[in-house]
Scaffold this active site. Structure first.
Site, PDB file in Angstrom:
ATOM      1  N   LYS A 119     -26.759  -4.234  12.833  1.00  0.00           N
ATOM      2  CA  LYS A 119     -25.657  -3.430  13.372  1.00  0.00           C
ATOM      3  C   LYS A 119     -24.396  -4.269  13.549  1.00  0.00           C
ATOM      4  CE  LYS A 119     -28.164   0.246  15.769  1.00  0.00           C
ATOM      5  NZ  LYS A 119     -28.369   0.928  17.060  1.00  0.00           N
ATOM      6  N   LYS A 202     -34.864   5.031   5.456  1.00  0.00           N
ATOM      7  CA  LYS A 202     -35.271   6.016   6.456  1.00  0.00           C
ATOM      8  C   LYS A 202     -34.176   7.078   6.633  1.00  0.00           C
ATOM      9  CE  LYS A 202     -34.990   5.693  11.262  1.00  0.00           C
ATOM     10  NZ  LYS A 202     -35.246   5.216  12.614  1.00  0.00           N
ATOM     11  N   LYS A 205     -29.849   9.861  11.440  1.00  0.00           N
ATOM     12  CA  LYS A 205     -28.914  10.857  11.958  1.00  0.00           C
ATOM     13  C   LYS A 205     -27.508  10.291  12.024  1.00  0.00           C
ATOM     14  CE  LYS A 205     -30.545  10.183  16.739  1.00  0.00           C
ATOM     15  NZ  LYS A 205     -30.177   8.788  16.849  1.00  0.00           N
TER      16      LYS A 205
END
Ligand code: TRP
Length: 343
Positions: A119, A202, A205
């Protein structure tokens, strides 16, 4: 035979961040399993809004998504009379325990976290917030406050669970038995849905670059169909479960079909043996997904149609969660040597 009344039910805690819209991946990999397991455990499900502010975000959207995620927990079958459903920031003990745990967590443990590295790499180095590094300590606080025995999480959270165990052990060692050491509960492989546009990652969202990456739980039927019909496949025509990366797209569609129909794999393969091509497969996958989401969407509309209903449930959830969390926090403070206020 029923369990002896005095045996404490095992506790479970889990949470989803209100960052983005929940996908069929969240449903299959988390919410559906939580709803099924809630009767076997004493369950706490939180919307982890304090985690959602560790990367840049929009305040109005955070508020809206927090309520939406909570309503979707219920719409997917989590029963607030059985499980405690609450918003993380409504229980201040989470932030407070995170601070206490910070002071016994070596920095090196946090710099090693692969999710932090990933991140942080996606942001300007000088804008990475301290909270992003500290994220797993807050997650440890979430879990340890409830003395959770088991934590249902995706495979990507395994490292954070290990860290939680390390922190709990260190605390117990330094200050005496305070926290239960939790176990990870990782869902089976078929419960990991991949991106429709890229079946090697994966389904997420928060990856919003492509409109065709994820099916959201609140997508209308025509959009679901369009997204699934566009799913990436290969140039072959064989419809079978496979580990071959070349076949990852078809395999993902079959796993979605499996998750939404609960049929055995050989029956699914036999069913599609007569299909004329991937178009037939996609059409049927779209149909089962649309049919399964229909009652969830209906329930979501009912739950959110009455203004204030979800907020009221969340207030009750926070009260129940606080009672448990405060008791643990008090013990942690006491064991750490803080002068306790009278009462
Ligand atoms: N980090 C988790 C995720 O992104 C969310 C989370 C926060 C969580 N606190 C938790 C999950 C506690 C389980 C238990 O998936």
């Amino acid at each position: 035979m029923s369990e002896p009344a005095l045996k404490r039910q095992k506790r479970v805690l889990s949470g989803v961040q209100p960052s983005g819209s929940l996908t069929i991946g969240n449903y299959v990999g988390a919410l559906k399993q939580w709803a099924r397991e809630q009767y076997n455990f004493e369950s706490f499900f939180c919307v982890v809004d304090l985690h959602a502010v560790t990367v840049p975000y929009n305040p109005a959207e955070l508020r809206e998504k927090t309520r939406e995620v909570a309503a979707l927990y219920l719409a997917c079958g989590i029963d607030p009379a059985v499980s405690t459903v609450f918003v993380q920031s409504h229980v201040p003990a989470h932030s407070e325990l995170a601070w206490l745990l910070n002071c016994i967590t070596p920095l090196g443990w946090l710099y090693r976290m692969t999710q932090f590295k990933d991140k942080a790499a996606r942001q300007q180095a000088d804008s990475v917030g301290t909270g992003l590094l500290d994220y797993p300590v807050l997650m440890a606080a979430d879990i340890l406050l409830y003395q959770a025995d088991a934590v249902p999480v995706g495979d990507d959270q395994r490292q954070h669970l290990e860290l939680t165990r390390d922190i709990a052990q260190r605390f117990n060692h330094l200050f005496g038995e305070t926290f239960t050491i939790p176990e990870a509960m990782i869902p089976p492989a078929g419960a990991r849905i991949k991106g429709l546009d890229n079946p090697l990652v994966k389904m997420s969202k928060s990856l919003t670059e492509s409109e065709y990456h994820a099916v959201y739980l609140l997508d209308p039927p025509d959009r679901i169909k369009k997204k699934i019909m566009r799913a990436v496949t290969d140039s072959g025509r064989e419809i079978c479960f496979s580990d071959d990366p070349e076949k990852a797209g078809v395999n993902n569609l079959l796993e979605i079909y499996e998750a939404f129909t609960d049929q055995p794999r050989d029956a699914i393969e036999a069913h599609f043996a007569q299909a004329r091509g991937y178009g037939d497969l996609k059409k049927e996958v779209a149909e089962v997904v649309i049919a399964a989401l229909q009652p969830i969407q209906q329930r979501y509309r009912e739950l959110t149609s009455e203004k204030g209903f979800i907020d009221e449930l969340l207030a009750q959830g926070a009260e129940r969660a606080s009672a448990v969390a405060e008791a643990t926090l008090r013990r942690a403070r006491e064991n750490m040597g803080f002068l306790m206020p009278p009462g």
